[in-house]
Write a protein that holds these residues in place. Sequence first.
Motif, mmCIF file in Angstrom:
data_model
loop_
_atom_site.group_PDB
_atom_site.id
_atom_site.type_symbol
_atom_site.label_atom_id
_atom_site.label_comp_id
_atom_site.label_asym_id
_atom_site.label_seq_id
_atom_site.Cartn_x
_atom_site.Cartn_y
_atom_site.Cartn_z
ATOM 1 N N ARG A 215 0.997 -1.162 -0.049
ATOM 2 C CA ARG A 215 -0.171 -0.368 0.202
ATOM 3 C C ARG A 215 0.320 1.470 0.563
ATOM 4 O O ARG A 215 0.515 2.468 -0.627
ATOM 5 C CB ARG A 215 -1.062 0.170 1.381
ATOM 6 N N GLN A 216 2.319 1.703 1.512
ATOM 7 C CA GLN A 216 2.776 2.511 0.665
ATOM 8 C C GLN A 216 3.519 2.934 -0.687
ATOM 9 O O GLN A 216 3.962 4.000 -1.004
ATOM 10 C CB GLN A 216 4.264 1.942 1.849
ATOM 11 N N ALA A 217 3.960 1.502 -1.013
ATOM 12 C CA ALA A 217 4.817 1.722 -2.260
ATOM 13 C C ALA A 217 4.054 1.433 -3.436
ATOM 14 O O ALA A 217 4.169 2.832 -4.453
ATOM 15 C CB ALA A 217 5.539 0.296 -2.838
ATOM 16 N N LEU A 218 2.664 1.718 -3.591
ATOM 17 C CA LEU A 218 2.002 2.287 -4.665
ATOM 18 C C LEU A 218 1.354 3.762 -4.261
ATOM 19 O O LEU A 218 1.179 4.210 -5.425
ATOM 20 C CB LEU A 218 0.306 1.720 -4.890
ATOM 21 N N ALA A 219 1.694 4.107 -2.853
ATOM 22 C CA ALA A 219 1.119 5.444 -2.513
ATOM 23 C C ALA A 219 2.793 6.541 -2.971
ATOM 24 O O ALA A 219 2.637 7.394 -3.551
ATOM 25 C CB ALA A 219 0.624 5.724 -1.253
ATOM 26 N N ASP A 220 3.134 5.552 -2.829
ATOM 27 C CA ASP A 220 4.139 6.309 -3.670
ATOM 28 C C ASP A 220 5.039 6.467 -4.725
ATOM 29 O O ASP A 220 5.393 7.745 -5.777
ATOM 30 C CB ASP A 220 6.798 5.531 -2.790
ATOM 31 N N CYS A 221 4.582 5.134 -5.484
ATOM 32 C CA CYS A 221 5.261 5.018 -7.016
ATOM 33 C C CYS A 221 3.662 6.681 -7.836
ATOM 34 O O CYS A 221 4.283 7.056 -8.423
ATOM 35 C CB CYS A 221 3.888 3.727 -7.382
ATOM 36 N N LYS A 222 2.639 6.625 -7.166
ATOM 37 C CA LYS A 222 1.812 7.966 -7.235
ATOM 38 C C LYS A 222 2.365 9.129 -7.427
ATOM 39 O O LYS A 222 2.106 9.792 -8.118
ATOM 40 C CB LYS A 222 0.618 7.615 -6.588
ATOM 41 N N ARG A 223 2.908 9.050 -6.513
ATOM 42 C CA ARG A 223 3.275 10.744 -5.936
ATOM 43 C C ARG A 223 4.721 11.007 -6.642
ATOM 44 O O ARG A 223 4.991 12.078 -7.164
ATOM 45 C CB ARG A 223 3.807 10.885 -3.992
ATOM 46 N N LEU A 224 5.635 9.905 -7.018
ATOM 47 C CA LEU A 224 6.676 9.714 -8.221
ATOM 48 C C LEU A 224 5.906 9.970 -9.535
ATOM 49 O O LEU A 224 6.751 11.143 -9.816
ATOM 50 C CB LEU A 224 7.850 9.323 -7.318
ATOM 51 N N GLU A 225 5.038 9.336 -9.654
ATOM 52 C CA GLU A 225 4.463 9.500 -11.131
ATOM 53 C C GLU A 225 4.226 11.291 -11.596
ATOM 54 O O GLU A 225 4.195 11.708 -12.108
ATOM 55 C CB GLU A 225 3.626 8.450 -11.539
ATOM 56 N N GLY A 226 3.242 11.839 -9.883
ATOM 57 C CA GLY A 226 3.114 13.133 -10.585
ATOM 58 C C GLY A 226 3.379 14.101 -9.838
ATOM 59 O O GLY A 226 4.359 15.254 -10.665
ATOM 60 N N GLU A 227 5.389 13.679 -9.890
ATOM 61 C CA GLU A 227 6.094 14.698 -9.640
ATOM 62 C C GLU A 227 6.816 15.010 -11.076
ATOM 63 O O GLU A 227 7.308 15.725 -11.754
ATOM 64 C CB GLU A 227 7.173 13.920 -8.597
ATOM 65 N N ILE A 228 6.912 13.654 -11.135
ATOM 66 C CA ILE A 228 8.209 13.230 -13.091
ATOM 67 C C ILE A 228 7.172 14.118 -13.902
ATOM 68 O O ILE A 228 7.255 14.893 -14.573
ATOM 69 C CB ILE A 228 7.385 12.024 -13.645
ATOM 70 N N SER A 229 5.174 14.287 -13.851
ATOM 71 C CA SER A 229 4.697 14.756 -15.179
ATOM 72 C C SER A 229 5.210 16.196 -15.201
ATOM 73 O O SER A 229 4.855 16.863 -16.038
ATOM 74 C CB SER A 229 3.384 14.316 -14.533
#
Length: 265
Positions: A215-229
Amino acid sequence: MNRSDVVSALNLPESARVDQRVPKKLLLENGAPTASDKRLITDAIEDIQWLAALKPNTIGVPEYRDTQREYLEIAVLAVTLRGAIKPTSLSRLVELVHRAVPYPVLLLLVDEPTLILSLAHKRWAQNEAGKIVLDGDLMSASLPCTASGTTEADTKARPEAEHAFVQSLAIARQPQASLHALYQGWIECVQALHAARRTGSYQAAATPEQAAARRQALADCKRLEGEISRLRTLAAKEKQMARQVEMNLALKRLQTELATTQQQL
């Protein structure tokens, strides 16, 4: 995949089946706080079906009570939309359905060409006695929706992760300690599907700790993808060469971090 496929995979016992149409009036009265919400429900929903009531006496799973919530029943609902609606309106509609029902809901929403399965924990409101509110974010999974009557070949042609996800939804495959544990089991199935769409392999969490880490890894992935975008958008507008180089280096760092995080799924 269609609604019947998912309902069949749930393996709902006959003792829990309700199979009754729910008038939109009930949703309007209990789940539409604003005029725009009422219009959304009226215009977007074609049909609401109450498929099953999962209670201790219908599925043999104990109820759950603690200081934050009580789970005496899980409602399985199916909502069919009239036509495509905007993503923001769709998200709001799903939220309204969850809010309108006093029990935790397993919601199947048919928005062709997509079938959405949605869940959300509930708890007592902190500042209003007797009121029930959503506890945390909605957890949803979108699946490609096909017409009823698909063949066995069609079923085998589904992506492996989606097929494994649907097969994992059976009530008997969820935790049986309480209705809360069973409902959390479904939420973890959805999280496993989100992870599988990144890793290519559907794997149910073996322990609560593993589920929490995912659950934490999925949240981190979503956050990182937002920062990348966001950084890509800024880099595309940047005119100074030095700043472009700086942003590209930052992008590479974020992409490396994202790749590392995805390995934790």
